[in-house]
Design an enzyme around this catalytic site. Sequence first.
Site, PDB file in Angstrom:
ATOM      1  N   ILE A 412       0.818  -1.218   0.000  1.00 28.09           N
ATOM      2  CA  ILE A 412       0.000   0.000   0.000  1.00 28.09           C
ATOM      3  C   ILE A 412       0.846   1.259   0.000  1.00 28.09           C
ATOM      4  O   ILE A 412       0.306   2.363  -0.010  1.00 28.09           O
ATOM      5  CB  ILE A 412      -0.945   0.019   1.219  1.00 28.09           C
ATOM      6  CG1 ILE A 412      -0.146  -0.061   2.509  1.00 28.09           C
ATOM      7  CG2 ILE A 412      -1.962  -1.097   1.132  1.00 28.09           C
ATOM      8  CD1 ILE A 412      -0.990   0.040   3.766  1.00 28.09           C
ATOM      9  N   GLY A 415       8.458   4.080   1.092  1.00 23.92           N
ATOM     10  CA  GLY A 415       9.196   5.302   1.368  1.00 23.92           C
ATOM     11  C   GLY A 415      10.665   5.023   1.547  1.00 23.92           C
ATOM     12  O   GLY A 415      11.188   3.988   1.126  1.00 23.92           O
ATOM     13  N   TYR A 417      12.251   4.308   4.231  1.00 19.15           N
ATOM     14  CA  TYR A 417      12.500   3.204   5.147  1.00 19.15           C
ATOM     15  C   TYR A 417      12.296   1.860   4.454  1.00 19.15           C
ATOM     16  O   TYR A 417      13.100   0.953   4.599  1.00 19.15           O
ATOM     17  CB  TYR A 417      11.554   3.328   6.347  1.00 19.15           C
ATOM     18  CG  TYR A 417      11.739   2.261   7.397  1.00 19.15           C
ATOM     19  CD1 TYR A 417      11.064   1.051   7.310  1.00 19.15           C
ATOM     20  CD2 TYR A 417      12.579   2.472   8.469  1.00 19.15           C
ATOM     21  CE1 TYR A 417      11.222   0.073   8.264  1.00 19.15           C
ATOM     22  CE2 TYR A 417      12.747   1.495   9.438  1.00 19.15           C
ATOM     23  CZ  TYR A 417      12.065   0.300   9.332  1.00 19.15           C
ATOM     24  OH  TYR A 417      12.223  -0.671  10.279  1.00 19.15           O
ATOM     25  N   GLY A 418      11.238   1.739   3.681  1.00 15.53           N
ATOM     26  CA  GLY A 418      10.926   0.480   3.012  1.00 15.53           C
ATOM     27  C   GLY A 418       9.451   0.412   2.653  1.00 15.53           C
ATOM     28  O   GLY A 418       8.679   1.338   2.906  1.00 15.53           O
ATOM     29  N   VAL A 420       5.383  -0.848   2.671  1.00 15.34           N
ATOM     30  CA  VAL A 420       4.367  -1.076   3.699  1.00 15.34           C
ATOM     31  C   VAL A 420       3.293  -1.980   3.102  1.00 15.34           C
ATOM     32  O   VAL A 420       2.838  -1.759   1.986  1.00 15.34           O
ATOM     33  CB  VAL A 420       3.746   0.253   4.191  1.00 15.34           C
ATOM     34  CG1 VAL A 420       2.684  -0.019   5.252  1.00 15.34           C
ATOM     35  CG2 VAL A 420       4.816   1.158   4.751  1.00 15.34           C
ATOM     36  N   LYS A 433       5.433  -2.477   8.170  1.00 15.30           N
ATOM     37  CA  LYS A 433       6.484  -1.725   7.495  1.00 15.30           C
ATOM     38  C   LYS A 433       7.769  -2.554   7.552  1.00 15.30           C
ATOM     39  O   LYS A 433       8.213  -2.947   8.620  1.00 15.30           O
ATOM     40  CB  LYS A 433       6.686  -0.363   8.162  1.00 15.30           C
ATOM     41  CG  LYS A 433       7.717   0.513   7.460  1.00 15.30           C
ATOM     42  CD  LYS A 433       7.603   1.968   7.871  1.00 15.30           C
ATOM     43  CE  LYS A 433       7.908   2.196   9.334  1.00 15.30           C
ATOM     44  NZ  LYS A 433       7.942   3.626   9.669  1.00 15.30           N
ATOM     45  N   ASP A 528      10.403  15.173  12.556  1.00 15.04           N
ATOM     46  CA  ASP A 528       9.897  14.964  11.184  1.00 15.04           C
ATOM     47  C   ASP A 528       8.376  15.091  11.166  1.00 15.04           C
ATOM     48  O   ASP A 528       7.662  14.256  10.602  1.00 15.04           O
ATOM     49  CB  ASP A 528      10.318  13.590  10.658  1.00 15.04           C
ATOM     50  CG  ASP A 528      10.163  13.490   9.143  1.00 15.04           C
ATOM     51  OD1 ASP A 528      10.050  14.551   8.496  1.00 15.04           O
ATOM     52  OD2 ASP A 528      10.148  12.370   8.612  1.00 15.04           O
TER      53      ASP A 528
END
Length: 740
Positions: A412, A415, A417-418, A420, A433, A528
């Site tokens: 879905i 980003g 980080y990886g 999701v 995630k 952030d």
Amino acid sequence: MLNQRRNGEKKEELVAVAIDKDKGSQYALKWAVDHLLEKGQSVTLLHVKHRASSIPTPLGNNVALSDVNEDVAKAYKYQLDNQAKELFLPFRCFCTRKDIKCNEVIVEDTDIAKALCDYVKLNLVEILVVGAAPRSGFVRFKPTDIPSSISKAAPEFCSVYVIARGKISSVRSASCPLPNPPPRKQNQSSPISSQFNARLTQNSGSRAEKTPFAPRNLIEDVEIRSPFNRTQTQKIEAVGHHSQDPDYADPNLHGFSSSSQDSMSCSSSHTMDEMEAEMRRLKQELRQTMDLYSSACKEALCAKQKAMELHHWKIEEQQKLEDARVAEEAALAIAERERAKSKAAIEAAQAAQRIAELEAQKRIKAEMKAFKEAEEKKKVLDTLAQSDLRYRKYTIDEIEAATEYFVESRKIGEGGYGPVYKCYLDHTPVAIKVLRPDAAQGRSQFQQEVEVLSCIRHPNMVLLLGACPEYGCLVYEYMANGSLEDRLFLRGNSPVLPWQLRFRIAAEIGTALLFLHQTKPEPLVHRDLKPANILLDNNFVSKIGDVGLARLVPPSVADTVTQYRMTSTAGTFCYIDPEYQQTGMLGIKSDIYSLGIMLLQIITAKPPMGLTHHVERAIERGTFTDFLDPNVPDWPVEEALIFAKLALKCAELRRKDRPDLGKVVLPELNKLRALAEENISSSIFLGGSPRVSPFQSQPSLTSQETMTDPQLRQSGYESSRSRSSTSSFATERNQTDNYI
């Protein structure tokens, strides 16, 4: 250029265009149609497919074709073939519009230039058109110049045109004529055929001579050649000839009288009658002889036919005997195999019986061992029940089973980080995630997010349900309405957020941020904060997520000063505190700047770049109402102006000019939230379906009313799971969810 004359004939040149996925192939075909081809002519579309040697996996690595299942390799090759065939579709449509016939050719090889040159040489292609190699200043390594390689290696009889953006980049003209194929004359027969015709004629003549059935009228023309008949005939011819010549005078007859001549004529007539009778007898005998010969020939033919039938019967009998022998051998082989199978089955049954006995013994031992382990496990569980469990640890097998081995349909979002994935764990919709192996600072962010979210609980903080530390997987509660950024910018045809919900969301964000800043014993700075990290659940309750960049301010520093220096800045551009970005001095008011930018976006729904400057100018010029989100028709202008001025104070460049969150900002936001609650009806219509007012289910909470870290440690993981299970989740995803 297209047509040339050879041997007085007009010949069409063979034109080929090399195509691929790049834009240069389209330019090359368009140039060839405009300059080399006419309507109704043909062109060869030539594509070189790279020979596959490995298959990509979902984890990003490649597996050799020899190491995978044969069905998987066939399916992958079939997919590549379909992709290669689909490549021709736009070129075929273009040729159809231009009334050009196209021949599609796919060549599989690892060397593109060599494959093209081999095809040109084999099929005598006279003109080859290729697209120029792409040129980019951002390419680190120089790509292979395939057009140059083709120009050097192409046969001398082929002209190579390199086209760049619809113009000729380079031309390598043909240096020798096209080699002529060997001549073929259809009207002239070969020596083999002439010999065959002569032999056929000769055989037919010999068969005609040997046929026993001669026509009946030929018997009348047979000349009987015997010494007697030949003498008589000569005599008859002589007499007849002399008698017919009036001037003839035989010297032997000068002394004869007329009487002697009469007697000679009588004897001659008698001889002639005998000869005629003899001729008739001989002809009758010849007819009988020919009839006998014909009968003998017919009998010979019948005998030959019977002999052939007997030979065929003999061959059939031999074939039947051979088939019977083969069938007997096959039956013996089958019987032998059956005996071998029976023997193997008996041995397998005996082995299975022995294995069953061993398994029975092992089962008894395993039951005893399991009983002991159960006793030990009970003791361990009793010990763990008294220990501190901050979060549920999932195994990688549970994560893979829930995500169906990270299938693309469950993805879905993605980003830095990886990726999701949305799935179900323990019959609960969750968002997982997954840490990407090449993510910069990914492992440190994972540890930081686990440490922060496992120690705190707040209604406006994303709930961490569990994690898989070995593989960097985080399991969150599923937020059905995605991120605040997606809803503000109406992505995915989502409904417009009314101003009442926007004021409530702003107050919830301020409450959660104050909770982070007042965390004991060490304050937390998010670093952030932006609309993309604010997630909305099914009732549009906002929750702060992605605390992987959060930092703990040391107690010694927090008690004396409000900031301390960081070695490197982190965050998102346009939301980072300018003073923190320049000096590296981090404090709780660094989040106040990000909050101010986000509050301006909540009422304007505009990008953050230069947003404070535009709002200030709009307030000064008196056009502030024009700057509000036009999708909301009933803005309370006075309250929105108060909201905007508060946001501008939070976004001051100097940190000391920004207001205090707990004393100034949050009280104002709570007032606006109370106003929104008074002006909202019992239900809010979003997307045409009524929903229960989220104000009734989520009371206003301050940081003092939230659960502290010691209380969380005392309640353990089970209480958090019970709270998460009672929250409402959407059965279907309305929008693309953002957990990045």
